[in-house]
Design a protein around this motif. Structure first.
Motif, PDB file in Angstrom:
ATOM      1  N   SER A  71       0.830  -1.209   0.000  1.00 40.94           N
ATOM      2  CA  SER A  71       0.000   0.000   0.000  1.00 40.94           C
ATOM      3  C   SER A  71       0.864   1.259   0.000  1.00 40.94           C
ATOM      4  O   SER A  71       0.623   2.196  -0.763  1.00 40.94           O
ATOM      5  CB  SER A  71      -0.922   0.009   1.221  1.00 40.94           C
ATOM      6  OG  SER A  71      -1.782  -1.098   1.225  1.00 40.94           O
ATOM      7  N   LEU A  72       1.879   1.270   0.856  1.00 40.50           N
ATOM      8  CA  LEU A  72       2.752   2.435   0.930  1.00 40.50           C
ATOM      9  C   LEU A  72       3.578   2.604  -0.340  1.00 40.50           C
ATOM     10  O   LEU A  72       3.802   3.723  -0.813  1.00 40.50           O
ATOM     11  CB  LEU A  72       3.671   2.309   2.146  1.00 40.50           C
ATOM     12  CG  LEU A  72       2.997   2.397   3.519  1.00 40.50           C
ATOM     13  CD1 LEU A  72       3.975   2.025   4.621  1.00 40.50           C
ATOM     14  CD2 LEU A  72       2.431   3.789   3.759  1.00 40.50           C
ATOM     15  N   SER A  73       4.048   1.492  -0.891  1.00 41.25           N
ATOM     16  CA  SER A  73       4.874   1.581  -2.096  1.00 41.25           C
ATOM     17  C   SER A  73       4.057   2.044  -3.299  1.00 41.25           C
ATOM     18  O   SER A  73       4.620   2.640  -4.225  1.00 41.25           O
ATOM     19  CB  SER A  73       5.532   0.231  -2.397  1.00 41.25           C
ATOM     20  OG  SER A  73       4.559  -0.763  -2.663  1.00 41.25           O
ATOM     21  N   MET A  74       2.745   1.798  -3.291  1.00 40.08           N
ATOM     22  CA  MET A  74       1.907   2.268  -4.395  1.00 40.08           C
ATOM     23  C   MET A  74       1.777   3.785  -4.380  1.00 40.08           C
ATOM     24  O   MET A  74       1.542   4.413  -5.422  1.00 40.08           O
ATOM     25  CB  MET A  74       0.519   1.636  -4.299  1.00 40.08           C
ATOM     26  CG  MET A  74       0.460   0.189  -4.764  1.00 40.08           C
ATOM     27  SD  MET A  74       0.847   0.031  -6.527  1.00 40.08           S
ATOM     28  CE  MET A  74      -0.534   0.907  -7.226  1.00 40.08           C
ATOM     29  N   PHE A  75       1.904   4.379  -3.202  1.00 34.67           N
ATOM     30  CA  PHE A  75       1.766   5.832  -3.121  1.00 34.67           C
ATOM     31  C   PHE A  75       2.906   6.535  -3.858  1.00 34.67           C
ATOM     32  O   PHE A  75       2.704   7.627  -4.401  1.00 34.67           O
ATOM     33  CB  PHE A  75       1.744   6.275  -1.659  1.00 34.67           C
ATOM     34  CG  PHE A  75       1.512   7.749  -1.475  1.00 34.67           C
ATOM     35  CD1 PHE A  75       0.225   8.259  -1.515  1.00 34.67           C
ATOM     36  CD2 PHE A  75       2.571   8.614  -1.269  1.00 34.67           C
ATOM     37  CE1 PHE A  75       0.003   9.619  -1.356  1.00 34.67           C
ATOM     38  CE2 PHE A  75       2.363   9.974  -1.104  1.00 34.67           C
ATOM     39  CZ  PHE A  75       1.072  10.474  -1.144  1.00 34.67           C
ATOM     40  N   GLY A  76       4.098   5.917  -3.889  1.00 39.20           N
ATOM     41  CA  GLY A  76       5.248   6.533  -4.542  1.00 39.20           C
ATOM     42  C   GLY A  76       5.009   6.837  -6.010  1.00 39.20           C
ATOM     43  O   GLY A  76       5.064   8.002  -6.426  1.00 39.20           O
ATOM     44  N   PRO A  77       4.748   5.822  -6.846  1.00 37.95           N
ATOM     45  CA  PRO A  77       4.514   6.120  -8.259  1.00 37.95           C
ATOM     46  C   PRO A  77       3.265   6.966  -8.485  1.00 37.95           C
ATOM     47  O   PRO A  77       3.211   7.743  -9.443  1.00 37.95           O
ATOM     48  CB  PRO A  77       4.367   4.732  -8.895  1.00 37.95           C
ATOM     49  CG  PRO A  77       4.101   3.803  -7.771  1.00 37.95           C
ATOM     50  CD  PRO A  77       4.772   4.384  -6.574  1.00 37.95           C
TER      51      PRO A  77
END
Length: 362
Positions: free
Chosen positions: A257-263
């Motif tokens: 979930s957190l890594s999806m916020f980056g892109p």
């Protein structure tokens, strides 16, 4: 508890103190950190308002006022003979003939940059199809992540991604509530509070935000996802023996979930950069023509004998020249106002993921 004392030392635990404390919670472990961009940057609210938050037209107007006041003040207090120079020499002609060349050159340069930005949106059918396929793949992946179709509105899209991270952090806290590892429970509880508090703050900022007015990107910059990603990985490693398979699965979901916020944030940032540069090009076109007219009028109709009086102790010719010069600088002041924001954003988002470039955060 983790069996590796070195891993504990990395997060501030003294092994000798731990032996004395037994199962007590280590007060030196700091899970949360400053979340908002102003707190992380450790800079004044006024500076961030000028560089990021304020309307760019307002900043341009303030810069123009500064140029006008500074010009008059220099002519009156710093170099009083300037009035005589305006009346006897070709100072006015030199100033505004130079400004005409500068305006034409700068406007051409900015329009060239704008064309380069727009050209990135053009391409053959194959490239456009690949872009569309990548976009739909991302939407499908996000739909699986959040359990609902991806919203079309940029602010709503970021809100649902952040909300997914918040819900999974709360699920992690519930999962470890009965864990025998006191340190794990304390860290997860503090970590969850950090995520929930940051998510609620950003969600409030995104509520009603309109893309194109910087509100969406400004709110996105306040979600400190990089540090949170690091903490997920650290907790999973430091407490590997205390976590169950179900706990590890929840941590993986939270990490996703957190890594999806980056892109997602980088995509919104890229779109905003293109939007802002196109706005800048349009505004410079709007002010370049009046600036050229004013510069030409000053060349054609103004000389040292045009105005001979004074107003509030300042020669009228100085008021006129200062006003004309300020108008001719408007294209450059617009460029400064917009590039200041774009450059500040670019510097603060150089790294994607759990990489912390600022020394104050490391």
């Amino acid at each position: 508890m983790s069996a590796d004392p070195d891993a504990r030392t990395d997060v501030g635990v003294d092994p000798e103190t731990e032996a004395e404390m037994g199962a007590a919670i280590d007060p030196d472990v700091d899970i949360s950190t400053a979340n908002t961009m102003r707190e992380r940057a450790n800079e004044s609210r006024i500076k961030l308002w000028v560089m990021l938050g304020a309307n760019r037209l307002l900043i341009t107007a303030l810069l123009a006022l500064f140029v006008f006041v500074a010009f008059v003040a220099l002519g009156v207090f710093v170099y009083p003979p300037f009035e005589a120079s305006l009346r006897s020499a070709d100072t006015i002609e030199t100033m505004f003939s130079t400004m005409i060349g500068a305006i034409v050159t700068a406007t051409t340069l900015v329009l060239t940059i704008s064309q380069l930005v727009i050209s990135q949106e053009n391409g053959p059918l194959g490239e456009q199809h690949a872009r569309m396929s990548d976009t739909m793949d991302f939407r499908s992946y996000t739909r699986d992540l959040i359990g609902q179709p991806m919203p079309a509105d940029p602010s709503m899209f970021l809100r649902v991604v952040i909300d997914a991270a918040r819900r999974r952090a709360e699920a992690l806290r519930s999962a470890v509530a009965d864990n025998d590892d006191d340190q794990l429970r304390a860290e997860v509880d503090e970590f969850t509070e950090s995520i929930v508090g940051n998510a609620e703050e950003v969600d409030e900022e995104l509520d009603g935000a309109t893309f194109g007015e910087f509100d969406v990107l400004f709110a996105a910059l306040n979600f400190n996802y990089g540090w949170k990603l690091f903490q997920v990985e650290r907790i999973a490693d430091d407490h590997a023996d205390s976590l169950t398979d179900e706990d590890h699965a929840i941590l993986d979901e939270l990490r996703t979930s957190l890594s999806m916020f980056g892109p997602a944030r980088e995509h919104i940032k890229t779109l905003y950069f293109e939007w802002a540069l196109i706005d800048l090009s349009q505004l410079i076109l709007y002010v370049a023509v009046p600036a050229l007219v004013v510069a030409a009028a000053m060349l054609a109709f103004v000389d040292g004998s045009t105005l001979t009086g004074a107003t509030i102790g300042v020669p009228d010719i100085l008021w006129l020249v200062a006003g004309g010069f300020t108008v001719t600088t408007l294209p450059f002041l617009l460029l400064i106002a917009y590039i200041a924001r774009v450059a500040t954003i670019a510097k603060r988002t150089l790294a994607i993921g759990p990489l912390i470039l600022r020394g104050s955060q490391r």
